[in-house]
Design a protein around this motif. Sequence first.
Motif, PDB file in Angstrom:
ATOM      1  N   LEU A 140      35.808 -44.190 -22.279  1.00 35.08           N
ATOM      2  CA  LEU A 140      35.810 -43.116 -23.261  1.00 35.08           C
ATOM      3  C   LEU A 140      36.279 -41.837 -22.581  1.00 35.08           C
ATOM      4  CD1 LEU A 140      34.864 -43.578 -26.241  1.00 35.08           C
ATOM      5  CD2 LEU A 140      34.066 -45.317 -24.636  1.00 35.08           C
ATOM      6  N   GLY A 141      37.400 -41.300 -23.070  1.00 36.34           N
ATOM      7  CA  GLY A 141      37.991 -40.128 -22.452  1.00 36.34           C
ATOM      8  C   GLY A 141      38.082 -38.950 -23.393  1.00 36.34           C
ATOM      9  N   LEU A 142      38.341 -37.792 -22.816  1.00 32.96           N
ATOM     10  CA  LEU A 142      38.582 -36.556 -23.551  1.00 32.96           C
ATOM     11  C   LEU A 142      39.904 -35.966 -23.087  1.00 32.96           C
ATOM     12  CD1 LEU A 142      35.041 -34.892 -23.485  1.00 32.96           C
ATOM     13  CD2 LEU A 142      36.224 -35.802 -25.501  1.00 32.96           C
ATOM     14  N   HIS A 143      40.672 -35.436 -24.042  1.00 33.10           N
ATOM     15  CA  HIS A 143      41.968 -34.836 -23.741  1.00 33.10           C
ATOM     16  C   HIS A 143      41.994 -33.388 -24.225  1.00 33.10           C
ATOM     17  CE1 HIS A 143      44.031 -39.073 -23.989  1.00 33.10           C
ATOM     18  NE2 HIS A 143      43.188 -38.965 -22.974  1.00 33.10           N
ATOM     19  N   THR A 144      42.727 -32.559 -23.508  1.00 31.40           N
ATOM     20  CA  THR A 144      42.945 -31.181 -23.933  1.00 31.40           C
ATOM     21  C   THR A 144      44.359 -30.754 -23.593  1.00 31.40           C
ATOM     22  OG1 THR A 144      42.212 -28.878 -23.706  1.00 31.40           O
ATOM     23  CG2 THR A 144      42.030 -30.262 -21.748  1.00 31.40           C
ATOM     24  N   PHE A 145      44.903 -29.885 -24.430  1.00 32.49           N
ATOM     25  CA  PHE A 145      46.197 -29.266 -24.146  1.00 32.49           C
ATOM     26  C   PHE A 145      46.017 -27.817 -23.699  1.00 32.49           C
ATOM     27  CE2 PHE A 145      48.215 -32.081 -27.678  1.00 32.49           C
ATOM     28  CZ  PHE A 145      48.033 -33.208 -26.882  1.00 32.49           C
TER      29      PHE A 145
ATOM     30  N   VAL B 291      31.524 -38.842 -19.242  1.00 33.81           N
ATOM     31  CA  VAL B 291      32.868 -39.150 -19.753  1.00 33.81           C
ATOM     32  C   VAL B 291      33.663 -39.857 -18.662  1.00 33.81           C
ATOM     33  CG1 VAL B 291      35.024 -38.137 -20.590  1.00 33.81           C
ATOM     34  CG2 VAL B 291      32.822 -37.259 -21.404  1.00 33.81           C
ATOM     35  N   ASP B 292      34.409 -40.890 -19.031  1.00 28.39           N
ATOM     36  CA  ASP B 292      35.107 -41.725 -18.049  1.00 28.39           C
ATOM     37  C   ASP B 292      36.438 -41.158 -17.589  1.00 28.39           C
ATOM     38  OD1 ASP B 292      33.223 -44.013 -18.087  1.00 28.39           O
ATOM     39  OD2 ASP B 292      33.909 -44.217 -20.157  1.00 28.39           O
ATOM     40  N   VAL B 293      37.155 -40.495 -18.493  1.00 25.97           N
ATOM     41  CA  VAL B 293      38.521 -40.043 -18.210  1.00 25.97           C
ATOM     42  C   VAL B 293      38.714 -38.656 -18.801  1.00 25.97           C
ATOM     43  CG1 VAL B 293      40.981 -40.616 -18.382  1.00 25.97           C
ATOM     44  CG2 VAL B 293      39.271 -42.450 -18.497  1.00 25.97           C
TER      45      VAL B 293
ATOM     46  N   GLU C  15      29.688 -32.289 -24.731  1.00 24.22           N
ATOM     47  CA  GLU C  15      28.358 -32.782 -24.367  1.00 24.22           C
ATOM     48  C   GLU C  15      27.926 -33.935 -25.271  1.00 24.22           C
ATOM     49  OE1 GLU C  15      23.899 -31.144 -23.262  1.00 24.22           O
ATOM     50  OE2 GLU C  15      25.377 -29.771 -24.149  1.00 24.22           O
ATOM     51  N   LEU C  16      28.113 -33.793 -26.573  1.00 25.40           N
ATOM     52  CA  LEU C  16      27.731 -34.851 -27.498  1.00 25.40           C
ATOM     53  C   LEU C  16      28.571 -36.113 -27.295  1.00 25.40           C
ATOM     54  CD1 LEU C  16      27.228 -32.761 -30.766  1.00 25.40           C
ATOM     55  CD2 LEU C  16      25.435 -33.887 -29.416  1.00 25.40           C
ATOM     56  N   TYR C  17      29.831 -35.940 -26.989  1.00 27.02           N
ATOM     57  CA  TYR C  17      30.719 -37.086 -26.793  1.00 27.02           C
ATOM     58  C   TYR C  17      30.250 -37.922 -25.596  1.00 27.02           C
ATOM     59  CZ  TYR C  17      35.178 -39.641 -26.419  1.00 27.02           C
ATOM     60  OH  TYR C  17      36.146 -40.612 -26.369  1.00 27.02           O
ATOM     61  N   GLY C  18      29.948 -37.239 -24.503  1.00 22.46           N
ATOM     62  CA  GLY C  18      29.523 -37.974 -23.316  1.00 22.46           C
ATOM     63  C   GLY C  18      28.106 -38.502 -23.399  1.00 22.46           C
TER      64      GLY C  18
END
Length: 375
Positions: free
Chosen positions: A33-38, A72-74, A359-362
């Motif tokens: 499970l990853g998070l991305h930002t631009f 978070v993994d990625v 925080e909620l995502y992880g």
Amino acid sequence: MTTSNTPRSDLQASADVGGPDRSTERQAPHVELGLHTFGDVTESPDGTRRLSQPEVLRNVLAEARLADSVGVDVFGVGEHHRPDYAISAPDVVLSAIGAVTERMKLISAVTVLSSDDPVRVYQRFATIDGLTGGRAEVSLGRGSFIESYPLFGYDLSDYETLFEEKAELFTALRSEGPVTWSGATRSGLKAQRVFPTTDHEFGLPTWVAVGGTPASVVRAARLGAGLELAIIGGAPGRFAPLVELYHKALREFGQEGPRRIAVHSHGFVAETDQQARDTFYPSWADSMEKLGAERGWGTGRPGRDQFDQEVEHGSLYVGSPETVAAKIVKTVRLLGASRFGMKYGNGSLAHEHMMQAVELYGAKVRPLVLEALRQ
């Protein structure tokens, strides 16, 4: 164009899932499970001030540090060259993130290879990989915007050739042995090696990002790269035929062994569905209206009904942890994905809201997804 020493193998097998199973619904035994930002240039919480780009960069660092701490993994960082995004050098940002995190994999989301040099891209990400103990990955794409082409002196008429040749060269460099290559987009190489090398058996873990073009999917398979599907509109299920095409192409090109499939989509997490939708909608609508004007869609500002429809039936992962987790699980099973990356910010959405979403995502979404997939 000629190459030699092109590796046939992809990412480390221990992390790979999503092989040639062609059942209607696939379940991955493990999903990252990853998070991305631009690095979207955001506003202050009260909406009275637009943040400076240096402020945004520091906020991205804080968001990444938090993501690492909550499991978070990625963490992915995109590349853009326009005033509404602060990140134009993802490798530099990822290096800074690597210095303040301990466990997350660090990936570009994406690197616009067409307007960069494959040798320098490989060197930069191999350097990050060494400094972070093997946590670097690269996702290669042509970019959804075109500002980098004139900025670095490239002609848009060479759009296809630039990516095709540079992706071939980058793939050859993953052997980390002597490479001989020639093409029209840069000077050739003759039995040359690139340093630093990495500790990965098959060179840098590499993905090719695609937006839905079958030819791009076939290219990813031919290069032996992971397939990253950018699903930013419509139902995720419409990408299932591309997954089948990818597996078929892998077999035809002799790319034996499992390959990974990743999904990149937009989303936002809050304590409740209503809070998530109410918070995310204004910035999403602003962004869509601006993009529509730039690209001549002429649709104006999308209404709340359109937004709700995309949340409920499309590719927006917006809601409570339970709602977002359930939708991720459905997508992962449908497409046989081994990774899901959510772009958690959008337009002017305040840093404080993004920190809550991270925080909620992880802490909540990730455990819910993994538990559901174990059942």
